[in-house]
Motif scaffolding. Structure first.
Motif, mmCIF file in Angstrom:
data_model
loop_
_atom_site.group_PDB
_atom_site.id
_atom_site.type_symbol
_atom_site.label_atom_id
_atom_site.label_comp_id
_atom_site.label_asym_id
_atom_site.label_seq_id
_atom_site.Cartn_x
_atom_site.Cartn_y
_atom_site.Cartn_z
ATOM 1 N N SER A 113 -3.244 37.165 -0.583
ATOM 2 C CA SER A 113 -3.022 38.298 -1.490
ATOM 3 C C SER A 113 -2.783 39.575 -0.704
ATOM 4 O O SER A 113 -1.911 40.389 -1.063
ATOM 5 N N GLN A 114 -3.525 39.769 0.369
ATOM 6 C CA GLN A 114 -3.355 40.972 1.177
ATOM 7 C C GLN A 114 -1.992 40.998 1.865
ATOM 8 O O GLN A 114 -1.399 42.066 2.044
ATOM 9 N N VAL A 115 -1.480 39.833 2.234
ATOM 10 C CA VAL A 115 -0.155 39.771 2.852
ATOM 11 C C VAL A 115 0.904 40.305 1.894
ATOM 12 O O VAL A 115 1.776 41.100 2.279
ATOM 13 N N GLU A 116 0.849 39.909 0.638
ATOM 14 C CA GLU A 116 1.854 40.379 -0.317
ATOM 15 C C GLU A 116 1.666 41.854 -0.650
ATOM 16 O O GLU A 116 2.642 42.568 -0.874
ATOM 17 N N ARG A 117 0.420 42.330 -0.664
ATOM 18 C CA ARG A 117 0.202 43.772 -0.844
ATOM 19 C C ARG A 117 0.765 44.545 0.343
ATOM 20 O O ARG A 117 1.353 45.612 0.183
ATOM 21 N N LEU A 118 0.579 44.000 1.533
ATOM 22 C CA LEU A 118 1.119 44.639 2.728
ATOM 23 C C LEU A 118 2.645 44.689 2.661
ATOM 24 O O LEU A 118 3.260 45.699 3.033
ATOM 25 N N HIS A 119 3.246 43.628 2.188
ATOM 26 C CA HIS A 119 4.701 43.602 2.054
ATOM 27 C C HIS A 119 5.171 44.696 1.092
ATOM 28 O O HIS A 119 6.153 45.402 1.369
ATOM 29 N N GLY A 120 4.454 44.861 -0.025
ATOM 30 C CA GLY A 120 4.798 45.920 -0.964
ATOM 31 C C GLY A 120 4.656 47.298 -0.355
ATOM 32 O O GLY A 120 5.490 48.191 -0.582
ATOM 33 N N LEU A 121 3.611 47.487 0.450
ATOM 34 C CA LEU A 121 3.401 48.774 1.117
ATOM 35 C C LEU A 121 4.525 49.064 2.105
ATOM 36 O O LEU A 121 5.071 50.176 2.138
ATOM 37 N N ILE A 122 4.879 48.086 2.920
ATOM 38 C CA ILE A 122 5.931 48.286 3.925
ATOM 39 C C ILE A 122 7.255 48.628 3.251
ATOM 40 O O ILE A 122 7.999 49.503 3.704
ATOM 41 N N GLN A 123 7.548 47.971 2.145
ATOM 42 C CA GLN A 123 8.762 48.307 1.397
ATOM 43 C C GLN A 123 8.686 49.719 0.833
ATOM 44 O O GLN A 123 9.668 50.474 0.884
ATOM 45 N N ALA A 124 7.511 50.083 0.303
ATOM 46 C CA ALA A 124 7.343 51.419 -0.270
ATOM 47 C C ALA A 124 7.498 52.505 0.788
ATOM 48 O O ALA A 124 7.988 53.608 0.498
ATOM 49 N N LEU A 125 7.089 52.205 2.014
ATOM 50 C CA LEU A 125 7.213 53.175 3.108
ATOM 51 C C LEU A 125 8.621 53.207 3.694
ATOM 52 O O LEU A 125 8.923 54.055 4.537
ATOM 53 N N GLY A 126 9.460 52.279 3.293
ATOM 54 C CA GLY A 126 10.842 52.247 3.772
ATOM 55 C C GLY A 126 10.982 51.758 5.198
ATOM 56 O O GLY A 126 11.951 52.096 5.888
ATOM 57 N N ILE A 127 10.027 50.948 5.655
ATOM 58 C CA ILE A 127 10.068 50.421 7.026
ATOM 59 C C ILE A 127 10.835 49.100 7.030
ATOM 60 O O ILE A 127 10.499 48.173 6.297
ATOM 61 N N ARG A 128 11.854 49.010 7.857
ATOM 62 C CA ARG A 128 12.686 47.808 7.913
ATOM 63 C C ARG A 128 12.236 46.853 9.024
ATOM 64 O O ARG A 128 12.310 45.643 8.878
ATOM 65 N N LYS A 129 11.809 47.422 10.163
ATOM 66 C CA LYS A 129 11.334 46.619 11.296
ATOM 67 C C LYS A 129 10.062 47.270 11.833
ATOM 68 O O LYS A 129 9.939 48.506 11.839
ATOM 69 N N LEU A 130 9.148 46.442 12.332
ATOM 70 C CA LEU A 130 7.899 47.009 12.824
ATOM 71 C C LEU A 130 7.215 46.057 13.799
ATOM 72 O O LEU A 130 7.499 44.855 13.831
ATOM 73 N N HIS A 131 6.318 46.644 14.585
ATOM 74 C CA HIS A 131 5.385 45.886 15.412
ATOM 75 C C HIS A 131 4.080 45.787 14.629
ATOM 76 O O HIS A 131 3.570 46.800 14.126
ATOM 77 N N LEU A 132 3.514 44.598 14.534
ATOM 78 C CA LEU A 132 2.264 44.391 13.811
ATOM 79 C C LEU A 132 1.143 44.103 14.798
ATOM 80 O O LEU A 132 1.319 43.315 15.734
ATOM 81 N N ILE A 133 -0.011 44.737 14.568
ATOM 82 C CA ILE A 133 -1.187 44.438 15.379
ATOM 83 C C ILE A 133 -2.387 44.389 14.451
ATOM 84 O O ILE A 133 -2.540 45.236 13.566
#
Length: 309
Positions: A113-133
């Protein structure tokens, strides 16, 4: 000279009084200073039913590093670690939904569930590529995100992450299997010292008033944390089938004295990854970015530099 010494004595007395009577005020001042040194500011964004609070800093046009804390943690986990990175990177450190100052509605906070919330957040922030840690639970989320949304991920760094069945069971899981209380959840004031010695190989020095303050905060959340921990176990997503899907270069960084999640996790994960790098920090515990932030950041920067392009 006598006048200057008198002023210093008064200031020290005032600081001591502030610490004793208002650790909250002292903590707020310290965090404000840490944010300033790291070049971070506090932001909020609404994503579906969640208001998500996060730190942001660094050049807006630079590559983005998104940081995910572990169970019971918050965005402050990354303050000193971030200090080493904001000159070169656009840095975002979240309070994951259900933690810190982000929204805590009565929903499931399992990893999927947190993965899909994170995906929604990244889309909302307009980030296309990122480094994840990510650290611990945050590493589990970061790894699963990279497996399921790999086209967005430039690199992945997993610091003492959960999500795999290890050859050697950690002390935490041995305790839980014996029916003992979860050492990550503070139920009484003295449990906070137990927690500190459990997650750090060398716990940081901390004034007693601040210890009491953190213990009270943690105790206030114990039912919430118990519920989330149960959800993480009931809706567990093993990473073993997911790791081969990850194409991004992946750093596996671990403290060799981790009592929460055993370092033998690396033996399971490394053969399943396409581009693994491994760092094992000696005499370090479960939260290397807190225990040795500058050294951990240097290992991470070396990893990013080695995999640039």
């Amino acid at each position: 000279m006598k006048k200057l010494l008198s002023i210093i004595v008064v200031l020290l007395a005032a600081a001591a009084a502030t610490l004793y009577f208002s650790p909250t005020a002292l903590l707020a001042s310290t965090q404000s200073l840490e944010r300033h040194l790291a070049g971070l500011s506090t932001q909020d964004i609404q994503v579906d039913e969640f208001n998500i609070r996060y730190y942001e800093g660094g050049p807006a046009d630079a590559e983005t590093i998104l940081m995910l804390h572990g169970f019971g943690g918050n965005r402050d986990t990354w303050l000193r670690f971030s200090r080493e990175l904001t000159a070169r990177y656009h840095v975002i450190a979240l309070d994951l939904p259900g933690f810190g100052e982000s929204s805590k509605p009565d929903v499931s906070y399992d990893v999927a569930s947190q993965v899909e919330r994170l995906h929604g957040l990244i889309q909302a922030l307009g980030i296309r590529k990122l480094h994840l840690i990510g650290n611990s639970m945050g590493g589990h989320i970061a790894a699963l995100y990279s497996a399921r949304h790999g086209d967005e991920v430039l690199s992945l760094a997993l610091l003492n992450n959960s999500g795999v069945t290890t050859p050697t069971k950690s002390e935490m899981f041995q305790r839980i299997q014996r029916g003992e209380p979860n050492p990550l959840v503070v139920r009484k004031p003295e449990d906070f010292d137990v927690l500190m010695h459990f997650v750090f190989a060398t716990p940081p020095a901390m004034p007693e008033p601040l210890k009491r303050h953190f213990a009270q905060q943690s105790m206030a959340n114990r039912e919430h944390y118990d519920r989330i921990f149960a959800q993480l176990r009931e809706r567990y997503v093993p990473l073993e089938p997911e790791l081969p899907k990850i194409q991004a270069p992946t750093l596996l960084l671990w403290g060799d004295q981790d009592r929460v999640l055993d370092v033998s996790s690396i033996e399971v994960m490394k053969p399943l990854l396409h581009k693994p790098s491994v760092v094992i920090m000696q005499n370090c515990g479960h939260v290397p970015m807190l225990e040795r932030p500058a050294e951990t950041a240097q290992h991470y920067q070396d990893f990013l530099d080695a995999n640039r392009g």
